[in-house]
Design an enzyme around this catalytic site. Structure first.
Site, short mmCIF file in Angstrom:
data_model
loop_
_atom_site.label_atom_id
_atom_site.label_comp_id
_atom_site.label_asym_id
_atom_site.label_seq_id
_atom_site.Cartn_x
_atom_site.Cartn_y
_atom_site.Cartn_z
N ASP A 84 0.85 -1.20 0.00
CA ASP A 84 0.00 0.00 0.00
C ASP A 84 0.89 1.26 0.00
O ASP A 84 0.62 2.21 -0.75
CB ASP A 84 -0.92 -0.03 1.22
CG ASP A 84 -1.77 1.22 1.34
OD1 ASP A 84 -2.75 1.33 0.58
OD2 ASP A 84 -1.43 2.10 2.16
N LYS A 139 1.47 4.14 -3.03
CA LYS A 139 1.34 5.59 -2.84
C LYS A 139 2.60 6.31 -3.31
O LYS A 139 2.52 7.36 -3.96
CB LYS A 139 1.07 5.89 -1.36
CG LYS A 139 -0.32 5.48 -0.92
CD LYS A 139 -0.46 5.48 0.58
CE LYS A 139 -1.89 5.11 0.97
NZ LYS A 139 -2.02 4.74 2.38
N1 LIG Z 1 -5.04 1.12 4.15
C1 LIG Z 1 -4.66 2.45 3.83
C2 LIG Z 1 -5.87 3.28 3.61
C3 LIG Z 1 -5.55 4.55 2.96
O1 LIG Z 1 -4.96 4.61 1.88
C4 LIG Z 1 -3.85 3.05 4.97
O2 LIG Z 1 -3.89 2.46 6.05
O3 LIG Z 1 -3.18 4.08 4.78
#
Ligand SMILES: N[C@@H](CC=O)C(=O)O
Ligand SMILES: NC(=O)C1=CN([C@@H]2O[C@H](COP(=O)(O)OP(=O)(O)OC[C@H]3O[C@@H](n4cnc5c(N)ncnc54)[C@H](OP(=O)(O)O)[C@@H]3O)[C@@H](O)[C@H]2O)C=CC1
Ligand code: NA
Length: 370
Positions: free
Chosen positions: A224, A228
């Site tokens: 994740d 980003k």
């Molecule tokens: N799972 C992600 C949600 C937001 O993007 C996080 O915990 O940052």
């Protein structure tokens, strides 16, 4: 003169989707909701009038409205065709984390349907999809807004785009980019006071609070955060080919790495995680022995074209160590801002704050289409 109608399709009614519908219901001059879908059910305003519209309260109220056309899951192409045939401009809000739907954004955009989404997948997968999305938007004269893909509702992408568009030179972006991992470490290894919470119990709490991805392993494996950083790096001008093109430190115990990616795999993972609490306790103790705390951070060195994602130790009085709750902190180092970076900080996960970013993007798209 009344403004021309704008039609809206919303896919996904989970934590973010539900909060988004509540915010949509209170927006003045909101677009007319004509598609509302979840994984196995779809609601449509009846054709050819695209009226009456779907009430934007919540899934249960909408699903109980008798005037609507109801079906099982539709193909993305079918939803695109339906929206493109509406008597006005149309917008798709994707509140899922589905990569297959994200791969269909070009289909929507080429038909002139704008896309608003917190779904990171389309913007952080292969570079070819990123290029296809923006080329398709230009071809269809449609708009793409995805603020909540980084830092939830925090103004992270809009800030970076403004820096780039006004000719500043971004040299480095660094910080805490995961609401889940921020919450986990702030709770499990606080900078002030102490905690005897077990790692697995805090992971379960983060899931319960709606901070995690639908599959919490996507947070714990660093993917994740990597997604980003891929998005930020691309906006800063780096052609990152994919989110696994740089090293990512995973917090998944090796023994659980091969569990299936299904719903059953998630359940097995959450059930077995307590067996491995000692591993993260050890990481915490090692930092503690040096008078520090451990946090999960990321950075982009624009000149060196280097992206890094993983654990780091921080002094207890540092800004990163002192974060609270699910807070993100993102520092932009640029030529104009010099040695003192432009900093964005605040809640980086949760239904309401993420939906805020989606709703704000929707308002911007509506203003630009009208
Ligand atoms: N799972 C992600 C949600 C937001 O993007 C996080 O915990 O940052
Ligand atoms: N939660 C957060 O704090 C943040 C989340 N995001 C992003 O927001 C998105 C949504 O997250 P969240 O609400 O937490 O996730 P949830 O798992 O709570 O909800 C996902 C929703 O999407 C639906 N869905 C999944 N696949 C499909 C499909 N192919 N077609 C139609 N509907 C589908 C699910 O349907 P069903 O109801 O039938 O299961 C569910 O309603 C994700 O991309 C996430 O990364 C971004 C920033 C922060
Ligand atoms: Na954001």
């Amino acid at each position: 003169m009344s403004a021309s109608p704008i039609f809206l399709g919303v896919i996904g009614v989970g934590g973010v989707g539900t909060a988004f519908l509540q915010q949509l219901a209170r927006l003045p001059n909101a677009p007319q909701l004509v598609v509302l879908a979840r994984s196995s059910q779809t609601l449509l305003a009846p054709t050819p009038a695209y009226s009456p519209a779907i009430p934007a309260a919540d899934w249960a109220t909408a699903a109980a409205t008798p005037s609507l056309t109801k079906s099982g899951a539709l193909q993305a192409e079918e939803i695109a065709t339906y929206l493109a045939s509406a008597p006005g401009r149309a917008i798709l809000v994707d509140n899922t984390s589905d990569i297959s739907l994200a791969r269909q954004y070009p289909t929507f955009l080429k038909k002139g349907i704008s896309v608003v989404t917190p779904n990171k997948k389309g913007f952080s997968d292969d570079l070819s999809l990123w290029k296809d999305i923006f080329a398709s938007a230009a071809e269809g004269k449609a708009l793409v807004y995805h603020e909540s893909t980084v830092g939830a509702g925090l103004p992270v992408l809009s800030t970076l785009k403004d820096l780039v568009a006004t000719g500043d030179e971004v040299t480095r972006i660094e910080g805490v980019f995961s609401g889940t991992l921020s919450f986990l470490f702030n709770t499990f290894a606080p900078a002030s006071g102490s905690s005897d919470a077990q790692w697995s119990a805090v992971v379960a709490q983060a899931k319960e609070l709606g901070y995690t991805e639908p599959d919490p392993r996507d947070d714990l494996n660093g993917m994740d955060v990597a997604r980003k950083l891929t998005i930020l790096a691309r906006i800063a001008g780096l052609e990152v080919t994919s989110p696994d093109s740089f090293p990512i430190e995973s917090l998944i115990p090796a023994e659980l790495a091969s569990l299936p990616s299904s719903a059953d795999g998630i359940t097995q993972f959450m059930t077995r995680l307590p067996e491995f609490d000692a591993q993260m306790a050890n990481v915490k103790d090692t930092a503690e022995k040096q008078g520090k705390v451990v946090r999960y951070v990321g950075s982009i060195d624009v000149a060196a074209k280097a992206v890094k994602v993983g654990l780091q130790y921080f002094d207890k009085d540092s800004a990163i160590a002192g974060l609270k709750g699910s807070d993100n902190i993102i520092s932009f180092y640029t030529k104009r801002y010099g040695a003192n970076p432009l900093i964005v900080q605040g809640a980086g996960a949760g239904g309401d704050v993420t939906a805020m970013g989606v709703s704000a993007d929707l308002i911007k798209v509506v203003e630009r289409l009208r």
